[in-house]
Design a protein around this motif. Structure first.
Motif, short mmCIF file in Angstrom:
data_model
loop_
_atom_site.label_atom_id
_atom_site.label_comp_id
_atom_site.label_asym_id
_atom_site.label_seq_id
_atom_site.Cartn_x
_atom_site.Cartn_y
_atom_site.Cartn_z
N THR A 110 -5.72 -0.90 -3.62
CA THR A 110 -4.57 -1.76 -3.94
C THR A 110 -5.04 -3.14 -4.36
O THR A 110 -4.52 -3.71 -5.34
N GLU B 189 1.26 2.41 -9.83
CA GLU B 189 2.00 2.40 -8.57
C GLU B 189 1.84 1.06 -7.85
O GLU B 189 2.82 0.52 -7.31
N SER B 190 0.64 0.53 -7.83
CA SER B 190 0.40 -0.74 -7.13
C SER B 190 1.14 -1.88 -7.80
O SER B 190 1.74 -2.74 -7.13
N PHE C 21 0.13 6.59 1.26
CA PHE C 21 -0.32 5.22 1.06
C PHE C 21 -1.51 5.19 0.11
O PHE C 21 -2.26 6.16 -0.01
N VAL C 22 -1.65 4.06 -0.56
CA VAL C 22 -2.85 3.77 -1.35
C VAL C 22 -3.76 2.92 -0.48
O VAL C 22 -3.28 2.04 0.26
N ARG D 57 3.03 4.12 -1.44
CA ARG D 57 3.09 4.71 -2.78
C ARG D 57 4.48 4.49 -3.38
O ARG D 57 5.49 4.71 -2.72
N HIS D 58 4.49 4.10 -4.64
CA HIS D 58 5.75 3.88 -5.33
C HIS D 58 6.45 5.20 -5.61
O HIS D 58 7.67 5.29 -5.62
N ARG E 258 4.81 -1.42 -7.17
CA ARG E 258 5.14 -1.68 -5.77
C ARG E 258 5.17 -3.18 -5.49
O ARG E 258 6.00 -3.66 -4.71
N ASP F 261 -5.27 6.20 -11.27
CA ASP F 261 -3.92 6.77 -11.19
C ASP F 261 -2.98 5.89 -10.37
O ASP F 261 -1.76 5.93 -10.57
N THR F 262 -3.54 5.12 -9.46
CA THR F 262 -2.70 4.32 -8.58
C THR F 262 -2.41 2.93 -9.15
O THR F 262 -1.66 2.17 -8.53
N SER G 46 11.51 4.58 0.24
CA SER G 46 10.57 5.07 -0.77
C SER G 46 9.87 6.34 -0.33
O SER G 46 9.42 7.13 -1.16
N CYS H 214 0.81 -1.22 0.00
CA CYS H 214 0.00 0.00 0.00
C CYS H 214 0.85 1.27 0.00
O CYS H 214 0.30 2.37 -0.11
#
Length: 375
Positions: free
Chosen positions: A53, A89-90, A47-48, A41-42, A93, A85-86, A340, A39
């Motif tokens: 996620t 990133e997920s 956090f996502v 964020r990359h 990650r 948008d995430t 990160s 979770c």
């Protein structure tokens, strides 16, 4: 006072229950850390949400399975990808977390092997000049390909592994020569390694001083793994090193208990300790080379985690084997999460920097508080 069979059996059962309880707790901690890491964020701080996620990773798995097995994929079901948008990133990650956890496993187990061979709780796999060989490989890579080296992961792995293997072979050969007609001496091996590492390290330092600014920056980016390569070739290289090194150690986990004994004691049990030590050194070198190639300068994990694992699970190789894998992977993932969250360059701080800040003070505190010797 003699202990009866029934009392001995009760002690054995109690010991097994205590081991299982500790392992269950460690597994729960590992799972919790991995879930939190997914979770993180990359890119950027924060956090996502776990739900988001989960949806992102479920979508990614569905798309990859559909591509692999030629399943009919209805793109309208995933039209939200354009608004998610995430999602990148997920996915990124997840890949970074997997690579980091596997590297942490290899680091901890390599440290365990070296500390068993040298019968020293502060022995590190970097003592045989592996890190110097990796740095030499990176320098040759940059000298041959220049700026293109950053986008050539396969060539990077080839040069780094070859550099580490050549350095190990040189140390082993020189160590054998220094032992002469005597039995292979681990002490002689350490002395030879220290001398050769200093010589090669001095040559590397001289070469880096004469490098252009662009080349020096490139060398730092690659050697410190300031960005994690998540291409398929990176996973294949890491999994190959994992299988080649981890599987033999697992199969020989009972025999590796003998390398902590004296030669006379092991000979009475019919075990060739010298051969086991050479195997342990080679496999441990491969492990830490793979971890350093993928995660940079993170050797402190290999020094501290086996020490902690022995304090929790005892000195039996079979038990500390699983303890090292879980603790090493979890610790390196935690360091990756912290790295990160710090804005530095494109992908945060190099994880090796965080590892040094986190592990060194803890290791010093452990040494001063417990002051244990090898048992």
């Amino acid at each position: 006072m003699q202990i009866g069979l029934k009392d001995a059996e009760k002690i054995r059962i109690g010991d097994q229950k205590d081991y299982r309880r500790k392992m269950k707790l460690l597994i729960l901690i590992t799972v919790a850390v991995l879930l939190v890491s997914l979770c993180v964020r990359h890119i950027g701080v924060g956090f996502v949400s776990p739900v988001e996620t989960f949806v992102n990773l479920k979508t990614w798995i569905h798309l990859n399975l559909g591509k692999a097995f030629n399943w009919p994929i209805y793109l309208e079901r995933f039209s939200l990808l354009r608004d998610m948008d995430t999602y990148p990133e997920s996915v990124g990650r997840l890949k970074i977390t997997v690579i980091t956890f596997l590297c942490g496993m290899l680091l901890a187990l390599s440290g365990m092997l070296f500390q068993s061979v040298f019968r020293n709780p502060i022995a590190a796999p970097t003592m045989l000049g592996v890190s110097t060989g990796v740095q030499l490989g990176i320098l040759i890579l940059i000298n041959n390909y220049g700026a293109m080296a950053l986008s050539m992961p396969l060539e990077k792995y080839e040069y780094c592994y070859i550099g580490a293997v050549c350095m190990l072979a040189l140390v082993m050969f020189a160590g054998k020569l220094s032992s002469g007609k005597k039995k292979f001496s681990v002490f002689d091996l350490l002395l030879v390694s220290a001398v050769l590492s200093q010589i090669v390290g001095a040559a590397i330092s001289y070469y880096t001083v004469s490098m252009e600014n662009e080349e020096l920056l490139l060398y730092q980016q690659i050697s410190k793994a300031m960005s994690v390569n998540i291409e398929p070739v990176s996973f294949l290289a890491l999994l190959l090193a994992l299988v080649i090194s981890l599987v033999p150690v697992y199969l020989m986990r009972f025999s590796f208990n003998a390398i902590s004994f004296d030669n006379e004691e092991s000979s009475c049990m019919g075990i060739s300790v010298g051969r086991l030590k050479i195997i342990a050194l080679i496999l441990g070198t491969l492990m830490i080379t793979a971890a350093m190639v993928h995660c940079g300068s993170v050797g402190m994990v290999s020094l501290m985690v086996p020490f902690i694992s022995r304090g929790i699970f005892g000195a039996e190789f079979r038990r500390t084997f699983w303890g090292n894998l879980l603790i090493g992977g979890t610790l390196l993932v935690l360091c990756r999460d912290v790295a990160s969250m710090v804005k530095f360059g494109g992908d945060g701080l190099p994880v090796g920097t965080v590892v040094e800040f986190v592990t060194l003070p803890i290791f010093v505190l452990i040494l001063f508080s417990q002051r244990r010797t090898w048992e």
